[in-house]
Design a protein around this motif. Sequence first.
Motif, short mmCIF file in Angstrom:
data_model
loop_
_atom_site.label_atom_id
_atom_site.label_comp_id
_atom_site.label_asym_id
_atom_site.label_seq_id
_atom_site.Cartn_x
_atom_site.Cartn_y
_atom_site.Cartn_z
N THR A 44 25.33 124.43 50.46
CA THR A 44 26.15 124.92 49.50
C THR A 44 25.46 124.96 48.19
OG1 THR A 44 28.04 124.81 50.94
CG2 THR A 44 28.45 125.07 48.57
N THR A 45 25.17 123.62 47.81
CA THR A 45 24.71 123.38 46.57
C THR A 45 23.46 124.14 46.15
OG1 THR A 45 25.45 121.12 46.57
CG2 THR A 45 23.72 121.46 45.03
N HIS A 46 22.59 124.34 47.04
CA HIS A 46 21.30 125.04 46.85
C HIS A 46 21.55 126.47 46.82
CE1 HIS A 46 18.05 122.11 46.46
NE2 HIS A 46 18.95 121.34 47.16
N GLY A 47 22.68 126.85 47.56
CA GLY A 47 22.86 128.38 47.78
C GLY A 47 23.54 128.73 46.22
N GLU A 48 24.17 127.66 45.73
CA GLU A 48 24.93 128.14 44.29
C GLU A 48 23.65 128.19 43.23
OE1 GLU A 48 28.18 125.25 44.03
OE2 GLU A 48 29.32 126.34 45.53
N ALA A 49 22.85 127.08 43.47
CA ALA A 49 21.74 126.83 42.28
C ALA A 49 20.85 128.02 42.44
CB ALA A 49 21.09 125.81 42.58
N ALA A 50 20.75 128.75 43.63
CA ALA A 50 19.82 130.02 43.55
C ALA A 50 20.46 130.92 42.74
CB ALA A 50 19.94 130.51 45.03
N THR A 102 21.56 130.98 39.88
CA THR A 102 21.04 130.85 38.53
C THR A 102 19.73 130.31 38.21
OG1 THR A 102 22.13 128.61 38.27
CG2 THR A 102 23.50 130.57 37.72
N ALA A 103 19.20 129.78 39.21
CA ALA A 103 17.74 129.46 39.07
C ALA A 103 16.69 130.39 38.67
CB ALA A 103 17.39 128.82 40.28
N LEU A 104 15.86 129.81 37.87
CA LEU A 104 14.33 130.82 37.52
C LEU A 104 13.62 131.05 38.61
CD1 LEU A 104 13.61 128.99 33.88
CD2 LEU A 104 14.92 131.29 34.35
N ALA A 105 13.70 130.07 39.64
CA ALA A 105 12.95 130.04 40.90
C ALA A 105 14.06 130.20 42.03
CB ALA A 105 11.92 129.15 41.11
N PRO A 106 14.83 131.15 42.42
CA PRO A 106 15.79 131.22 43.37
C PRO A 106 15.15 130.98 44.72
CG PRO A 106 15.68 133.24 42.49
CD PRO A 106 14.65 132.28 41.58
N GLU A 107 13.93 131.44 44.91
CA GLU A 107 13.42 131.50 46.38
C GLU A 107 13.38 130.15 46.85
OE1 GLU A 107 10.30 131.34 43.09
OE2 GLU A 107 11.96 132.81 43.69
N LYS A 108 13.18 129.13 46.07
CA LYS A 108 12.95 127.56 46.48
C LYS A 108 14.35 127.16 47.06
CE LYS A 108 9.15 126.28 43.57
NZ LYS A 108 8.74 125.27 42.81
N HIS A 109 15.31 127.54 46.25
CA HIS A 109 16.71 127.30 46.68
C HIS A 109 17.08 127.70 48.25
CE1 HIS A 109 17.68 124.72 43.41
NE2 HIS A 109 17.20 125.60 42.44
N ALA A 122 15.22 128.84 50.35
CA ALA A 122 14.39 128.18 51.35
C ALA A 122 14.92 126.94 51.97
CB ALA A 122 12.94 128.00 50.88
N VAL A 123 15.59 126.32 50.85
CA VAL A 123 16.15 125.13 51.46
C VAL A 123 17.51 125.28 52.30
CG1 VAL A 123 17.60 123.11 50.45
CG2 VAL A 123 15.45 123.62 49.27
N VAL A 124 18.18 126.39 51.82
CA VAL A 124 19.28 126.97 52.55
C VAL A 124 18.98 127.17 53.78
CG1 VAL A 124 21.38 128.37 52.62
CG2 VAL A 124 20.56 127.22 50.49
N GLU A 125 17.81 127.92 54.09
CA GLU A 125 17.38 128.53 55.35
C GLU A 125 16.95 127.36 56.35
OE1 GLU A 125 13.68 130.80 56.95
OE2 GLU A 125 14.45 131.64 55.07
N ILE A 126 16.01 126.31 55.71
CA ILE A 126 16.01 125.08 56.47
C ILE A 126 17.10 124.34 57.11
CG2 ILE A 126 14.73 122.59 56.54
CD1 ILE A 126 12.89 124.27 54.49
N VAL A 127 17.85 124.10 56.08
CA VAL A 127 19.32 123.38 56.62
C VAL A 127 20.18 124.02 57.54
CG1 VAL A 127 21.50 122.56 55.53
CG2 VAL A 127 19.43 122.07 54.23
#
Length: 80
Positions: free
Chosen positions: A46-52, A54-61, A63-68
Amino acid sequence: MTEPARFNEADGMAALGICESMLLALTELKIISDQDARDLLTDVATTHGEAATTALAPEKHRAVVEIVQRILAGKNGVRH
């Protein structure tokens, strides 16, 4: 020649493997419940999904969501 990106990938995979193993050990030893482990992983996703959003590099966030989500689905987070 050592490429920094490959070393960073290895760092991330090592951290994921260690954390995944620790969660398994903590639940197997009944230190935390399976639900507590799932709740922790859900919070991370959830945290990384929300961060994605507004992030400048949303793909990293993302990717974290996908792994989790893979881990929550009962699959190994390290091996794809």
